[in-house]
Design a protein around this motif. Structure first.
Motif, PDB file in Angstrom:
ATOM      1  N   ARG A 111     -65.614  47.619  25.006  1.00 17.39           N
ATOM      2  CA  ARG A 111     -66.933  47.156  24.214  1.00 17.39           C
ATOM      3  C   ARG A 111     -68.007  48.097  24.664  1.00 17.39           C
ATOM      4  O   ARG A 111     -68.839  48.464  23.695  1.00 17.39           O
ATOM      5  CB  ARG A 111     -67.156  45.802  24.575  1.00 17.39           C
ATOM      6  N   ARG A 112     -68.178  48.369  26.007  1.00 14.15           N
ATOM      7  CA  ARG A 112     -69.233  49.199  26.258  1.00 14.15           C
ATOM      8  C   ARG A 112     -69.374  50.739  25.776  1.00 14.15           C
ATOM      9  O   ARG A 112     -70.222  51.391  25.265  1.00 14.15           O
ATOM     10  CB  ARG A 112     -69.364  49.199  27.777  1.00 14.15           C
ATOM     11  N   PHE A 113     -68.174  51.269  25.672  1.00 13.59           N
ATOM     12  CA  PHE A 113     -67.921  52.691  25.264  1.00 13.59           C
ATOM     13  C   PHE A 113     -67.680  52.876  23.709  1.00 13.59           C
ATOM     14  O   PHE A 113     -68.032  53.983  23.371  1.00 13.59           O
ATOM     15  CB  PHE A 113     -66.483  53.381  25.980  1.00 13.59           C
ATOM     16  N   THR A 114     -67.536  51.711  23.078  1.00 16.94           N
ATOM     17  CA  THR A 114     -67.194  52.092  21.540  1.00 16.94           C
ATOM     18  C   THR A 114     -67.760  50.762  20.674  1.00 16.94           C
ATOM     19  O   THR A 114     -67.686  49.660  21.099  1.00 16.94           O
ATOM     20  CB  THR A 114     -65.616  52.170  21.199  1.00 16.94           C
ATOM     21  N   ASN A 115     -68.114  51.079  19.492  1.00 22.03           N
ATOM     22  CA  ASN A 115     -68.398  50.117  18.671  1.00 22.03           C
ATOM     23  C   ASN A 115     -67.255  49.643  17.547  1.00 22.03           C
ATOM     24  O   ASN A 115     -67.638  48.950  16.847  1.00 22.03           O
ATOM     25  CB  ASN A 115     -69.549  50.674  17.734  1.00 22.03           C
ATOM     26  N   LYS A 116     -66.243  50.382  17.776  1.00 15.69           N
ATOM     27  CA  LYS A 116     -64.899  50.047  16.929  1.00 15.69           C
ATOM     28  C   LYS A 116     -64.518  48.676  17.239  1.00 15.69           C
ATOM     29  O   LYS A 116     -64.505  48.040  18.341  1.00 15.69           O
ATOM     30  CB  LYS A 116     -64.025  51.101  17.068  1.00 15.69           C
ATOM     31  N   LYS A 117     -63.683  48.053  16.207  1.00 14.49           N
ATOM     32  CA  LYS A 117     -63.237  46.935  16.296  1.00 14.49           C
ATOM     33  C   LYS A 117     -62.143  47.049  17.500  1.00 14.49           C
ATOM     34  O   LYS A 117     -61.338  47.875  17.416  1.00 14.49           O
ATOM     35  CB  LYS A 117     -62.651  46.177  14.989  1.00 14.49           C
ATOM     36  N   LEU A 118     -61.850  46.098  18.241  1.00 13.53           N
ATOM     37  CA  LEU A 118     -60.719  46.015  19.262  1.00 13.53           C
ATOM     38  C   LEU A 118     -59.548  45.134  19.147  1.00 13.53           C
ATOM     39  O   LEU A 118     -59.809  43.847  18.600  1.00 13.53           O
ATOM     40  CB  LEU A 118     -61.324  45.821  20.787  1.00 13.53           C
ATOM     41  N   ALA A 119     -58.323  45.505  19.165  1.00 13.96           N
ATOM     42  CA  ALA A 119     -57.125  44.559  19.228  1.00 13.96           C
ATOM     43  C   ALA A 119     -56.446  44.873  20.597  1.00 13.96           C
ATOM     44  O   ALA A 119     -56.432  45.932  21.126  1.00 13.96           O
ATOM     45  CB  ALA A 119     -56.398  45.411  17.912  1.00 13.96           C
ATOM     46  N   VAL A 120     -55.484  43.893  20.605  1.00 15.23           N
ATOM     47  CA  VAL A 120     -54.443  43.806  21.668  1.00 15.23           C
ATOM     48  C   VAL A 120     -53.334  43.586  20.945  1.00 15.23           C
ATOM     49  O   VAL A 120     -53.213  42.669  20.022  1.00 15.23           O
ATOM     50  CB  VAL A 120     -54.790  43.163  22.997  1.00 15.23           C
ATOM     51  N   ILE A 121     -52.015  43.690  21.324  1.00 12.80           N
ATOM     52  CA  ILE A 121     -50.850  43.302  20.909  1.00 12.80           C
ATOM     53  C   ILE A 121     -50.079  42.298  21.887  1.00 12.80           C
ATOM     54  O   ILE A 121     -50.236  42.463  23.158  1.00 12.80           O
ATOM     55  CB  ILE A 121     -50.045  44.361  20.483  1.00 12.80           C
ATOM     56  N   LEU A 122     -49.242  41.466  21.581  1.00 15.55           N
ATOM     57  CA  LEU A 122     -48.314  40.480  22.296  1.00 15.55           C
ATOM     58  C   LEU A 122     -46.970  40.866  21.885  1.00 15.55           C
ATOM     59  O   LEU A 122     -46.865  41.194  20.643  1.00 15.55           O
ATOM     60  CB  LEU A 122     -48.813  39.258  21.757  1.00 15.55           C
ATOM     61  N   ASN A 123     -46.144  40.702  22.860  1.00 14.34           N
ATOM     62  CA  ASN A 123     -44.815  40.689  22.485  1.00 14.34           C
ATOM     63  C   ASN A 123     -44.217  39.283  22.215  1.00 14.34           C
ATOM     64  O   ASN A 123     -44.152  38.224  23.152  1.00 14.34           O
ATOM     65  CB  ASN A 123     -43.776  41.057  23.682  1.00 14.34           C
ATOM     66  N   GLN A 124     -43.891  38.634  21.151  1.00 13.38           N
ATOM     67  CA  GLN A 124     -44.067  37.329  20.773  1.00 13.38           C
ATOM     68  C   GLN A 124     -42.856  36.592  21.602  1.00 13.38           C
ATOM     69  O   GLN A 124     -42.932  35.420  22.155  1.00 13.38           O
ATOM     70  CB  GLN A 124     -43.459  37.069  19.529  1.00 13.38           C
ATOM     71  N   LYS A 125     -41.729  37.495  21.907  1.00 15.73           N
ATOM     72  CA  LYS A 125     -40.599  36.734  22.646  1.00 15.73           C
ATOM     73  C   LYS A 125     -40.839  36.708  24.058  1.00 15.73           C
ATOM     74  O   LYS A 125     -40.455  35.701  24.752  1.00 15.73           O
ATOM     75  CB  LYS A 125     -39.444  37.884  22.419  1.00 15.73           C
ATOM     76  N   ASP A 126     -42.158  37.131  24.546  1.00 19.76           N
ATOM     77  CA  ASP A 126     -42.432  36.980  26.214  1.00 19.76           C
ATOM     78  C   ASP A 126     -43.684  36.259  26.238  1.00 19.76           C
ATOM     79  O   ASP A 126     -44.253  36.191  27.211  1.00 19.76           O
ATOM     80  CB  ASP A 126     -42.401  38.381  26.747  1.00 19.76           C
ATOM     81  N   PHE A 127     -44.185  35.639  25.064  1.00 18.17           N
ATOM     82  CA  PHE A 127     -45.580  35.100  24.941  1.00 18.17           C
ATOM     83  C   PHE A 127     -45.612  33.547  24.541  1.00 18.17           C
ATOM     84  O   PHE A 127     -45.404  33.107  23.539  1.00 18.17           O
ATOM     85  CB  PHE A 127     -46.493  35.844  24.023  1.00 18.17           C
ATOM     86  N   PRO A 128     -45.078  32.474  25.341  1.00 14.88           N
ATOM     87  CA  PRO A 128     -45.199  31.148  24.894  1.00 14.88           C
ATOM     88  C   PRO A 128     -46.520  30.793  24.664  1.00 14.88           C
ATOM     89  O   PRO A 128     -47.599  31.349  24.679  1.00 14.88           O
ATOM     90  CB  PRO A 128     -44.923  30.431  26.415  1.00 14.88           C
ATOM     91  N   LEU A 129     -46.692  29.685  23.778  1.00 14.80           N
ATOM     92  CA  LEU A 129     -47.539  29.049  23.088  1.00 14.80           C
ATOM     93  C   LEU A 129     -48.750  28.757  24.078  1.00 14.80           C
ATOM     94  O   LEU A 129     -49.918  29.046  23.909  1.00 14.80           O
ATOM     95  CB  LEU A 129     -47.356  27.779  22.277  1.00 14.80           C
ATOM     96  N   GLU A 130     -48.659  28.309  25.299  1.00 16.41           N
ATOM     97  CA  GLU A 130     -49.746  27.904  26.072  1.00 16.41           C
ATOM     98  C   GLU A 130     -50.299  29.115  27.020  1.00 16.41           C
ATOM     99  O   GLU A 130     -51.376  28.985  27.248  1.00 16.41           O
ATOM    100  CB  GLU A 130     -49.085  27.209  27.498  1.00 16.41           C
TER     101      GLU A 130
END
Length: 517
Positions: A71-90
């Motif tokens: 956030r400090r280095f760029t003004n672009k919008k930031l995204a991350v990705i999740l692996n659905q099979k390894d990411f429980p709802l909690e």
């Protein structure tokens, strides 16, 4: 020109498959600063995940300070990705909510057969006011295995972007058109496209998707990404600059491309023949990447393995099991290092003064130096590209007197045996002493030594590599061999001795010349 679609650059996320998600800070800072001057809308910083067992770097976990720095280095919008099979709802509450203020988009990698579970995850993400994109994989197989298409209506009003991901790098422009129409018939969600470059169609497929009205497309600097990699960001921007007069700061683009090209010279991403074959046949890239970047398999071996997978075969040939006719007190394993050739005369003299001895060629590279030892049984490990190497080493295969040993059935890379050696080739029944691998040169040689009843195992031509002066591939092979040596000693209780100089720490060193005194 103002473009009507968005571009997401996912270099740090997809490129992490080559660097284990570690990047030097100066490279990352330069990347962010360059992106700020380019017509890129989103930057995907990496994955966000709970703790896993093996080592994965900072851009796989994206701890809060990493996102804060971004956030400090760029003004672009930031995204991350999740692996659905390894990411429980909690984990939405535990892992994403604490960094919510840094993120503009959560992308979810979705397997078509888990689409229902992905919808539940999307609902939970929306409950916490995240913007959500589905990255649905294996696009080239949707027309045959796309039952999830009937569930697409449930994404309307729930998902912000629906990405079509060409995971295998196997779609063509006409496929892109057909699948976009099929998806649009089912949902009104804005569409995205993520193309891999196995068949070097990343650009034309992405331009086709743009022409068909997708709302967002992906690319990476220098095409850095898993397997064959992705569409190059610099190529997409250059094409759009010429095609649609898109304003591009080529100085900024050059500065970031130059740095990643240096990284590319180390890791060698990009398409090649095995990736082309896997793409054309919609076969997974994960194993191909392992074979190409970390193992010493020939392209013929890799393509044979891919062809077996396409046919659904375990292996293309079953052999008789290796039967030991005579036990030997001593075994000499000959590797492919220069020392087996440089000291061949002394090694031959040493062999002649041992009565109960057999030679095992882990590599046939130096075999020609020992062909005159006709009274000594010689075994050749037929793994990887050794079948082709034997044909080159022994031009007249009719003069070949040895016996070939192959890994147990089935062999992951398939089987190639020169025609002249078909009657002289057997497969091991099993590998008993290690679980590291069953199809490496060293495992095959040591298991053969065990089967031959060897009490003393000697090596020549296992030179190893000097620290600080080796490639990642050589480093991986060296570490693998050290583990194999360790497993052998633990299983047999016997030491392993190198008669020529070696950098392997698990081999005891004796001089072949001292043995001749």
């Amino acid at each position: 020109m103002k473009k009507e679609f968005k571009i997401l650059d996912c270099t740090l996320r997809d490129g992490g498959y080559y660097t284990n998600w570690d990047f030097k800070s100066d490279l990352v800072e330069n990347y962010f600063r360059a992106m700020d001057k380019l017509p890129i809308d989103y930057l995907e910083v990496g994955y966000r995940s709970r703790k896993l067992n093996n080592y994965l770097g900072q851009y796989f976990y994206c701890p809060e300070y990493v996102l804060e720095n971004a956030r400090r280095f760029t003004n672009k919008k930031l995204a991350v990705i999740l692996n659905q099979k390894d990411f429980p709802l909690e984990d939405v509450r535990n892992i994403l909510v604490p960094v919510k203020d840094y993120l503009d988009l959560i992308r979810v990698a979705v397997s078509p057969d888990s689409f229902g579970e992905a919808l539940k995850l999307a609902i939970e993400l929306k409950n916490h006011d995240f913007k959500v994109a589905f990255n649905v994989m294996y696009m080239s197989s949707w027309t045959d295995k796309g039952d999830f298409i009937n569930e697409l209506s449930q994404t309307s009003g729930l998902v912000d972007y629906f990405y079509m991901v060409d995971s295998f790098g196997g779609v063509y422009p006409e496929d892109v058109k057909q699948i976009i129409k099929m998806v649009k018939d089912q949902t009104d969600v804005p569409l995205g496209f993520h193309g891999h470059n196995n068949l070097e169609l990343g650009l034309i497929n992405t331009l086709t998707a743009i022409d068909e009205g997708v709302d967002i497309v992906d690319a990476t600097i220098t095409g850095m990404g898993r397997g064959a990699g992705n569409l190059k960001t610099e190529l997409l921007l250059t094409a759009l600059n010429a095609r649609q007069d898109l304003n591009v700061d080529f100085n900024a683009l050059t500065s970031v491309v130059d740095q990643f090209e240096k990284l590319q010279s180390e890791h060698n991403w990009g398409t090649n023949l095995p990736y082309m074959v896997s793409g054309a046949n919609s076969l997974p890239q994960k194993d191909v990447m392992e074979w190409v970047t970390r193992r010493f398999f020939s392209f013929n071996s890799i393509i044979r393995a891919l062809q077996n997978r396409k046919k659904g075969e375990q292996d293309n040939e079953k052999l008789d099991v290796f039967q030991v006719k005579e036990k030997y007190e001593n075994v000499l394993i000959v590797g492919g290092g220069p020392n087996a050739a440089d000291h061949a005369e002394a090694i031959e003299q040493w062999i002649k003064q041992n009565n109960s001895i057999a030679i095992i060629h882990a590599s046939s590279k130096n075999a020609k130096h020992y062909e005159n030892l006709v009274d000594v049984p010689q075994y050749f490990c037929l793994v990887g590209s050794e079948g082709h190497r034997l044909e080159n080493v022994f031009k007249q295969m009719t003069d070949f007197k040895g016996e070939c040993v192959l890994p147990p059935f089935p062999r992951e890379m398939g089987t190639y045996i020169p025609t002249a050696l078909e009657g002289r080739s057997k497969e091991l029944k099993e590998v008993t002493f290690t679980k590291v691998m069953k199809d490496t040169h060293t495992v095959l040689a040591l298991q053969t030594a065990i089967d031959l009843g060897a009490e003393h195992v000697y090596f020549v031509g296992y030179d190893g590599y000097m620290e600080g002066n080796i490639s990642q591939q050589e480093k991986g092979l060296s570490e693998e061999n050290e583990l194999i040596f360790q497993d052998f000693k633990a299983y047999t209780g016997n030491d392993l001795v190198s008669l020529t100089p070696t950098n392997y720490k698990k081999l005891n060193v004796q001089s072949v010349y001292g043995e001749l005194v």
